[in-house]
Design an enzyme around this catalytic site. Structure first.
Site, mmCIF file in Angstrom:
data_model
loop_
_atom_site.group_PDB
_atom_site.id
_atom_site.type_symbol
_atom_site.label_atom_id
_atom_site.label_comp_id
_atom_site.label_asym_id
_atom_site.label_seq_id
_atom_site.Cartn_x
_atom_site.Cartn_y
_atom_site.Cartn_z
ATOM 1 C CG ASN A 153 -0.152 -0.197 2.899
ATOM 2 O OD1 ASN A 153 0.931 -0.205 2.892
ATOM 3 N ND2 ASN A 153 -1.232 0.671 3.601
ATOM 4 C CB THR A 233 1.219 -12.011 7.199
ATOM 5 O OG1 THR A 233 0.455 -12.036 6.250
ATOM 6 C CG2 THR A 233 3.148 -11.956 6.652
ATOM 7 C CD GLU A 251 4.855 -1.140 13.025
ATOM 8 O OE1 GLU A 251 3.544 -0.285 13.096
ATOM 9 O OE2 GLU A 251 5.358 -0.696 13.520
ATOM 10 C CB CYS A 285 -2.389 0.176 8.993
ATOM 11 S SG CYS A 285 -1.332 1.452 8.865
ATOM 12 C CD GLU A 460 6.822 0.878 10.350
ATOM 13 O OE1 GLU A 460 5.910 1.694 9.789
ATOM 14 O OE2 GLU A 460 7.320 -0.114 8.908
HETATM 15 P P1 NAD Z 1 0.066 -9.329 3.815
HETATM 16 O O1 NAD Z 1 -0.189 -9.801 5.126
HETATM 17 O O2 NAD Z 1 -0.985 -10.911 2.860
HETATM 18 O O3 NAD Z 1 1.141 -9.433 2.969
HETATM 19 C C1 NAD Z 1 2.289 -8.136 3.441
HETATM 20 C C2 NAD Z 1 3.643 -8.991 3.143
HETATM 21 O O4 NAD Z 1 3.935 -10.618 4.066
HETATM 22 C C3 NAD Z 1 3.997 -9.197 1.710
HETATM 23 O O5 NAD Z 1 5.747 -9.371 1.476
HETATM 24 C C4 NAD Z 1 3.485 -10.399 1.407
HETATM 25 O O6 NAD Z 1 3.903 -11.044 0.256
HETATM 26 C C5 NAD Z 1 4.581 -11.254 2.828
HETATM 27 N N1 NAD Z 1 4.151 -12.586 3.327
HETATM 28 C C6 NAD Z 1 2.418 -12.853 3.503
HETATM 29 N N2 NAD Z 1 3.050 -14.228 3.804
HETATM 30 C C7 NAD Z 1 3.885 -14.462 3.861
HETATM 31 C C8 NAD Z 1 4.218 -15.461 5.668
HETATM 32 N N3 NAD Z 1 3.972 -16.777 4.887
HETATM 33 N N4 NAD Z 1 5.610 -15.614 5.566
HETATM 34 C C9 NAD Z 1 6.324 -14.319 5.228
HETATM 35 N N5 NAD Z 1 5.321 -13.524 5.019
HETATM 36 C C10 NAD Z 1 4.974 -13.960 3.601
HETATM 37 O O7 NAD Z 1 -0.578 -8.061 3.678
HETATM 38 P P2 NAD Z 1 -0.927 -7.302 2.510
HETATM 39 O O8 NAD Z 1 -2.051 -7.311 1.484
HETATM 40 O O9 NAD Z 1 0.288 -6.657 1.964
HETATM 41 O O10 NAD Z 1 -1.027 -5.501 3.350
HETATM 42 C C11 NAD Z 1 -2.352 -5.130 4.086
HETATM 43 C C12 NAD Z 1 -2.038 -5.473 5.725
HETATM 44 O O11 NAD Z 1 -0.967 -4.312 5.984
HETATM 45 C C13 NAD Z 1 -3.043 -4.688 5.768
HETATM 46 O O12 NAD Z 1 -3.612 -5.501 6.913
HETATM 47 C C14 NAD Z 1 -2.795 -3.257 6.794
HETATM 48 O O13 NAD Z 1 -3.433 -2.739 8.231
HETATM 49 C C15 NAD Z 1 -1.202 -3.905 7.212
HETATM 50 N N6 NAD Z 1 -0.653 -2.240 7.475
HETATM 51 C C16 NAD Z 1 -0.074 -1.863 8.090
HETATM 52 C C17 NAD Z 1 0.472 -1.099 8.368
HETATM 53 C C18 NAD Z 1 0.910 -0.490 9.734
HETATM 54 O O14 NAD Z 1 2.251 0.387 9.967
HETATM 55 N N7 NAD Z 1 0.854 -0.906 11.138
HETATM 56 C C19 NAD Z 1 0.661 -0.514 7.372
HETATM 57 C C20 NAD Z 1 0.622 -0.694 5.901
HETATM 58 C C21 NAD Z 1 -0.245 -1.547 5.808
#
Ligand code: NAD
Length: 496
Positions: A153, A233, A251, A285, A460
């Site tokens: 994102n 994740t 995060e 997020c 962070e």
């Molecule tokens: P996601 O968890 O699907 O993917 C995030 C990353 O994790 C990607 O690089 C993905 O390839 C990797 N990943 C997925 N499964 C994995 C596994 N089993 N082992 C290791 N790596 C793995 O999330 P997304 O769809 O990319 O992002 C959306 C989510 O992120 C939302 O829930 C959002 O709220 C959160 N987010 C949080 C913040 C924050 O600062 N707290 C900021 C941005 C996004």
């Protein structure tokens, strides 16, 4: 062979293609294929970890002095600033977010490099008040090879935040960007090399999370995992990391409430809500995904908000006038639609939007949507990650606080009021890692960012993020001349 441009991994100071197996990236606003990346095989990931370990133990970066780290990170900031237009184009293409949003966001990213460069140069060790003829120094050492798993994102912002903190502290870094939007992050490899970072200190590896990401996180050789992503994740990687004693900064998701009180001018509150809720098509997020509005101004507020929401310009992200871009995928459109229909089934009332849409017949778009909802409903409690916002009427300050705290998430929240006492009273009672008063989405490299409850752990930004990439070594220096133990005089003196 595909005619699309292939973007290889950045490994040991060069772009290297790891495999014939590729992942095709789609521009979510046009549905056109834009590039391919490696789906890195596990054997290659294994050798990257080995190479990173060699880099770390060589001391070329881990033992480089503070002024060297300062110099490299500062130069990286200057280079990034001078190349922003190409990064902005890539971010717009791969995320489908409006170009004006990406310009605004990316123009600030170099500040993270500058901030952590300064921390590397100025952060000092400590001397404890140890009793007796002893000097006890505490020094901070880098952890080792750290793994950073980043989302789609805010691809460049989030990766840069993490990379800057880890490099400033002297670690060797392996980044696995999201398979949906890795292009801008891959570009950082060469930029850091030009800034003077030794080859092999920063590795950028593409691939699916459940394969490449999982393999990296399950390695017992790494020293830390820094994840931004979903709770699922985190749940997938935490058990092995825990077994391997590897710390995780997580995060995760959010369901940020925007708390609107009667002393706030309706016009100003509505503008605040539009920005908090619909920037990035609601895919952040801290999206203000729940509007908790005091009943004294509810009707007037909602009437204006609905009008303004209908006026938002959904369009091509490359068009400067566009205010609302695409969501990341077809699955995301379907997810938004599911939330809307479930909200209606639970008695929610759609005030505007509620449907998928497109631009010139293409793209993954969803209309900015407002749904009058009940506290406790699915839409009021769970993360949509799209432009579908719950409006909840609350009768009192106490009710606003109660509803604000009634989800399993606790990342961001904002309080909108001109009553100074109320602002402090409410902010104090809201259980969230970040509470804004008369603001939302405000972020700075110096300001800790992270949630409570199921929104994650660790931070962070700020000095804490830098320190989380270090381990403390305690050195105890005895300068006394007293006789040693097993000398009768000493034993008698201690037990006498
Ligand atoms: P996601 O968890 O699907 O993917 C995030 C990353 O994790 C990607 O690089 C993905 O390839 C990797 N990943 C997925 N499964 C994995 C596994 N089993 N082992 C290791 N790596 C793995 O999330 P997304 O769809 O990319 O992002 C959306 C989510 O992120 C939302 O829930 C959002 O709220 C959160 N987010 C949080 C913040 C924050 O600062 N707290 C900021 C941005 C996004």
């Amino acid at each position: 062979m595909s005619a699309l441009q292939h973007h290889s991994n950045w490994i040991d100071g060069a772009y290297q293609t790891a495999t014939e197996k590729t992942i095709t990236l789609i521009n979510p606003a046009t549905e056109s294929e834009i590039a391919t990346i490696d789906s890195t095989p596990l054997e290659t990931v294994k050798s990257i970890i080995t190479s990173s370990l060699e880099n770390f133990s060589s001391g070329i970066w881990s033992k480089a002095d503070a002024s060297t780290r300062f110099g490299v990170l500062s130069k990286a900031a200057t280079l990034l600033r001078s190349r922003l237009p190409e990064f902005i184009d890539l971010e717009t293409q791969q995320t489908g977010r409006p170009i004006r949003e990406m310009r605004a966001q990316l123009s600030r990213v170099p500040e993270w490099l500058e901030y952590f460069a300064s921390l590397a140069r100025t952060h000092e060790g400590r001397v404890t008040p140890f009793k007796g003829t002893v000097v006890n120094t505490l020094t901070r050492l880098p952890l080792g090879v750290v793994v950073q798993i980043t989302p789609w994102n805010h691809p460049l912002l989030i990766a840069t935040k993490k990379i800057a903190a880890a490099l400033a502290a002297g670690n060797s870094v392996i980044v696995k960007p999201s398979e949906s939007a890795p292009l801008s992050v891959l570009k950082l490899g060469q930029l850091f090399q030009e800034a003077g970072l030794p080859d092999g200190t920063l590795q950028i590896v593409s691939g699916y999370g459940r394969e490449t990401g999982k393999f990296l996180c399950e390695s017992p050789l790494i020293a830390k995992i820094d994840l931004t992503g979903g709770l699922a994740t985190y749940a997938a990687i935490a058990p092995t990391a825990s077994k391997n004693l590897i710390p995780i900064t997580a995060e995760l998701g959010g369901k940020a409430p925007i708390c609107i009180f009667p002393s706030m001018a309706v016009e100003k509150g509505v503008r605040a809500a539009l920005f908090a809720s619909f920037i990035a098509s609601g895919q952040t997020c801290v999206t203000g995904s729940r509007l908790l509005i005091h009943s004294d101004i509810y009707d007037e507020f909602v009437e204006l908000l609905v009008r303004r929401t209908r006026d938002l310009r959904v369009g091509a992200p490359t068009d400067d006038r566009t205010q609302i871009g695409a969501v990341i995928s077809c699955a995301s459109v379907e997810r938004c639609a599911r939330f809307v229909s479930q909200a209606v089934a639970e008695g929610g009332k759609i005030l505007c939007g509620g449907e998928p849409t497109d631009v010139n017949g293409k793209g993954f778009f969803f209309q900015p949507t407002l749904v009058e909802s009940k506290a406790g409903s699915n839409l009021a409690c769970n993360e949509v990650f799209g432009p579908v916002i719950a409006l909840i009427r609350c009768e009192s300050e106490d009710e606003i606080v109660k509803v604000a705290n009634a989800t399993s998430f606790a990342l961001g929240a904002s309080v909108w009021t001109n009553d100074f006492s109320q602002a402090h009273r409410v902010a104090e009672k809201i259980d969230a890692g970040i509470v804004w008063i008369n603001g939302h989405h405000l972020n700075d490299p110096s300001s800790p960012w992270g949630g409570f409850k199921e929104s994650g752990m660790g931070k962070e930004n700020g000095i804490g993020a830098y320190e989380s990439y270090t381990k403390v070594k305690s050195t105890i220096i005895n300068y006394g001349q007293e006789p040693s133990w097993f000398d009768d005089e000493v034993e008698n003196a201690r037990y006498g």
